[in-house]
Structure formats: C-alpha cells, structure tokens
Design a protein around this motif. Structure first.
Motif, short mmCIF file in Angstrom:
data_model
loop_
_atom_site.label_atom_id
_atom_site.label_comp_id
_atom_site.label_asym_id
_atom_site.label_seq_id
_atom_site.Cartn_x
_atom_site.Cartn_y
_atom_site.Cartn_z
N UNK A 122 0.99 -1.18 -0.04
CA UNK A 122 0.05 -0.03 -0.01
C UNK A 122 0.96 1.21 -0.03
N UNK A 123 1.52 1.53 -1.21
CA UNK A 123 2.42 2.61 -0.97
C UNK A 123 2.02 3.99 -1.07
N UNK A 124 2.72 4.96 -0.76
CA UNK A 124 2.27 6.31 -0.50
C UNK A 124 1.96 6.81 -2.56
N UNK A 125 0.98 7.53 -2.63
CA UNK A 125 0.70 7.80 -3.98
C UNK A 125 1.70 8.33 -4.94
N UNK A 126 2.44 9.08 -4.52
CA UNK A 126 3.61 9.68 -5.49
C UNK A 126 4.46 8.41 -5.88
N UNK A 127 4.87 7.63 -5.23
CA UNK A 127 5.92 6.51 -5.42
C UNK A 127 4.98 5.24 -5.91
N UNK A 128 3.72 5.32 -5.86
CA UNK A 128 3.00 3.92 -6.19
C UNK A 128 3.54 3.39 -7.71
N UNK A 129 3.40 4.34 -8.57
CA UNK A 129 3.92 3.78 -10.02
C UNK A 129 5.25 2.91 -9.97
N UNK A 130 6.05 3.23 -8.92
CA UNK A 130 7.42 2.19 -8.78
C UNK A 130 7.09 0.80 -8.56
N UNK A 131 6.08 0.64 -8.11
CA UNK A 131 5.63 -0.94 -7.85
C UNK A 131 4.63 -1.51 -8.80
N UNK A 132 4.93 -2.78 -9.07
CA UNK A 132 4.00 -3.48 -9.90
C UNK A 132 3.60 -4.76 -9.15
N UNK A 133 2.72 -4.67 -8.43
CA UNK A 133 2.28 -5.75 -7.43
C UNK A 133 1.77 -6.94 -8.20
N UNK A 134 1.37 -6.90 -9.18
CA UNK A 134 1.39 -8.20 -10.02
C UNK A 134 2.19 -8.98 -10.44
N UNK A 135 3.58 -8.40 -10.32
CA UNK A 135 4.69 -9.34 -10.56
C UNK A 135 5.01 -10.20 -9.37
N UNK A 136 4.66 -9.94 -8.23
CA UNK A 136 5.05 -10.70 -6.87
C UNK A 136 3.75 -11.16 -5.87
N UNK A 137 2.57 -10.63 -6.09
CA UNK A 137 1.82 -10.60 -4.90
C UNK A 137 1.39 -12.31 -4.98
N UNK A 138 1.45 -12.96 -5.94
CA UNK A 138 1.09 -14.21 -5.85
C UNK A 138 2.18 -15.09 -5.09
N UNK A 139 3.35 -14.32 -4.95
CA UNK A 139 4.72 -15.06 -4.49
C UNK A 139 4.54 -14.85 -2.89
N UNK A 140 4.00 -14.04 -2.52
CA UNK A 140 4.05 -13.74 -0.82
C UNK A 140 4.43 -14.80 0.06
N UNK A 141 3.31 -15.85 -0.07
CA UNK A 141 3.59 -17.13 0.72
C UNK A 141 5.02 -17.53 0.57
N UNK A 142 5.88 -17.47 -0.53
CA UNK A 142 7.15 -17.87 -0.25
C UNK A 142 8.25 -16.75 0.10
N UNK A 143 7.67 -15.57 0.58
CA UNK A 143 8.43 -14.52 1.02
C UNK A 143 9.07 -14.91 2.52
N UNK A 144 10.49 -15.15 2.56
CA UNK A 144 10.88 -15.17 4.03
C UNK A 144 11.37 -13.67 4.52
N UNK A 145 10.23 -13.16 5.44
CA UNK A 145 10.33 -11.68 5.97
C UNK A 145 11.22 -11.46 6.90
N UNK A 146 12.37 -10.67 6.88
CA UNK A 146 13.38 -10.08 7.22
C UNK A 146 12.95 -8.96 8.16
N UNK A 147 13.31 -8.66 9.48
CA UNK A 147 13.34 -7.43 10.06
C UNK A 147 14.98 -6.96 10.48
N UNK A 148 15.13 -6.27 9.61
CA UNK A 148 16.57 -5.57 10.07
C UNK A 148 17.70 -6.46 9.30
#
Length: 286
Positions: A122-148
């Motif tokens: 859910x990016x801020x409006x001015x920078x939203x065009x930099x993201x194309x969620x269709x490329x990766x949204x279905x891959x999120x279950x395979x994301x290994x999320x890192x904190x730092x």
C-alpha cells in the motif's frame, strides 16, 4: 569465512533522467541506464540470485527494446543458471525493475524486508507507480520476511538500508579482496559517492551541465560556492535518488560506504564490463 564472487547480469536498458538518481545534480540529463540481476556464487558452488529485473516500467521511464541475449531466460542460461535449481533469491526491494521476473524461480524462497512488503502493498501515492504488485503478489507465501540486518550465510549478510524505499536492503558479500557491498538503489551510480569516486562524479556533472538548456560552468564563482557548501554540509559528498526519503538514504549510503572494501551500485554502466567481482573491479586499484 567463506568467499563469493558476484556477477552482474545485464537484462536491459532504460533511458532516464539522471537528475532523479544523483540528487541534486544531473537534472535534465537523459542517458541510458542498465538494469541488472546479480548472481552470487560461493566457493562450493551454491548460486544465489539478487533481484528479478523488470516486466514493466512507469511512464516516466523509456525502456529500450531488449535484445534476445538480454531476455531473462537467456541471461540465466548463458551464465550457467538453471532457475529451477535456485533455492535462494534476495530481493533488495520490490520496485518494478527489481521484482519483475521472480516467478521464474519456481523452487526458491525470496528474502524480503518486512517493512518493504508492507510499504509496497500500500505505497504512498507519488511513489506507487514504482511498484507493480502483479509481478510478486502471488509469491508472498514464499517470502521469507526479514526484520533488520540478517546473516544469510557465512560471509553473506543482508543489511537494512532505508531511504530509497522503506525496506530496501543491501547485501554484504565476503570476497577474496574484502567485503563487497551491493548497495542496490540506495546508490545507483559510482558518482553518488563523490568523495570516493571523484572522477566519475565530475564526469557526470560535466555531461549534465553541458546538456542543460542554459549550460552551467563549474568555474562560475557562485556555482563553485554552492558546490563547496554541498560538499561540506552534513553527509556532504553523498548523492543518491530523490525518493522516498533522501535524508534517510544519505545516512544509509554513509553507513554502507564505511563498510565497503568494494562498492557495487545498483545501476552503474561501468558494471557492464565487470563480468566477475572482485576479479574485474579495478576502480580503486584492487
């Protein structure tokens, strides 16, 4: 400690306003900019991919037609990479030119900063065009999320470096010639580290001033005074992208620069001729 080699893999070119890459210089200077994926190879043969190139681009960028050799499947094949055998993909951030072809790695886990996923969803409006969620949204279950910061392997570390995006991560790679830092888009160009790479900086500034509608002379006393003020200010000499948070990005650049024996920017044309790092890295006499 285990050592690695880094291979920049050229996957296409954008024609772009360099003013957004090395803020506040080079505004209005348009030139070609390479887009890379990176292959990290360990001494025992493990292959790790960094980033996924692009399938699309925002209206502010013009993409040059890819040659057949620059298509991602061909790039991987020509560099001895079987995408089905890749188990680990590092995603420095989720912008369109870094996450476009992630799904070709059918058996991989994707290492992404949690802050990056939350911002990209859910990016801020001015920078939203930099993201194309269709490329990766279905891959999120395979994301290994890192904190730092995160030790991924012996000699391989992920480093949170916010500024260009909320959760951009750099990659620290132990090589036979010291620590290489892959800055991703916290540093597009060597010129962005102006004090470390002054020749590259002044070459780019010279090109941009000549291309301006009203050419600027670096010898003009007022221009020289302004440049001196910029260089001697806090974090002087660090010039990165102007989104999302330039101040935070400068702090990240400074931190990473202090760590780096070898600098690997995200998009510098000089990387095209560096087939293997550190072997082909000669900018600082290494």
């Amino acid at each position: 400690m285990k050592t690695y080699k880094i291979k920049p893999l050229l996957t296409g070119w954008f024609n772009i306003n360099y003013g957004g890459l090395i803020f506040p210089f080079a505004e209005g200077y348009f030139a070609d900019l390479p887009v890379f994926m990176f292959l990290i190879e360990s001494e025992d043969g493990e292959q790790i991919i960094v980033d996924g190139s692009y399938t699309s681009w925002p209206f502010t960028i013009k993409a040059k037609p890819r040659t057949p050799e620059q298509e991602v499947p061909a790039v991987l094949r020509n560099n001895g990479v079987d995408p089905d055998s890749i188990k680990t993909v590092i995603v420095t951030h989720l912008h369109h030119d870094h996450a476009g072809h992630l799904r070709v790695f059918k058996n991989a886990s994707f290492y992404v900063q949690e802050k990056e996923l939350l911002e990209a969803y859910n990016p801020p409006g001015p920078v939203a065009p930099g993201y194309n969620q269709e490329d990766w949204i279905d891959l999120v279950p395979r994301f290994q999320l890192i904190d730092g910061d995160f030790d991924l392997r012996d000699g391989l570390k992920l480093i949170l470096a916010p500024g260009h995006t909320a959760g951009l991560q750099a990659v620290s790679v132990n090589t036979s010639k010291g620590r290489a830092i892959m800055f991703s888009d916290s540093l597009y160009l060597y010129a962005g580290l102006a004090k470390r790479f002054p020749m590259q900086f002044f070459d780019l500034v010279g090109k941009s001033t000549k291309s301006a509608k009203e050419p600027v002379s670096l010898q003009d006393p007022e221009v020289a005074k302004a440049i001196d003020k910029i260089f001697n200010g806090r974090y002087g000499g660090y010039f990165g992208p102007n989104i999302i948070n330039p101040g935070e990005n400068m702090r990240s650049m400074h931190k990473l620069n202090l760590m780096a024996d070898i600098v690997v920017p995200g998009h510098d044309p000089l990387l095209v001729d560096m087939k293997v790092i550190p072997d082909d890295y000669h900018l600082e006499g290494k």
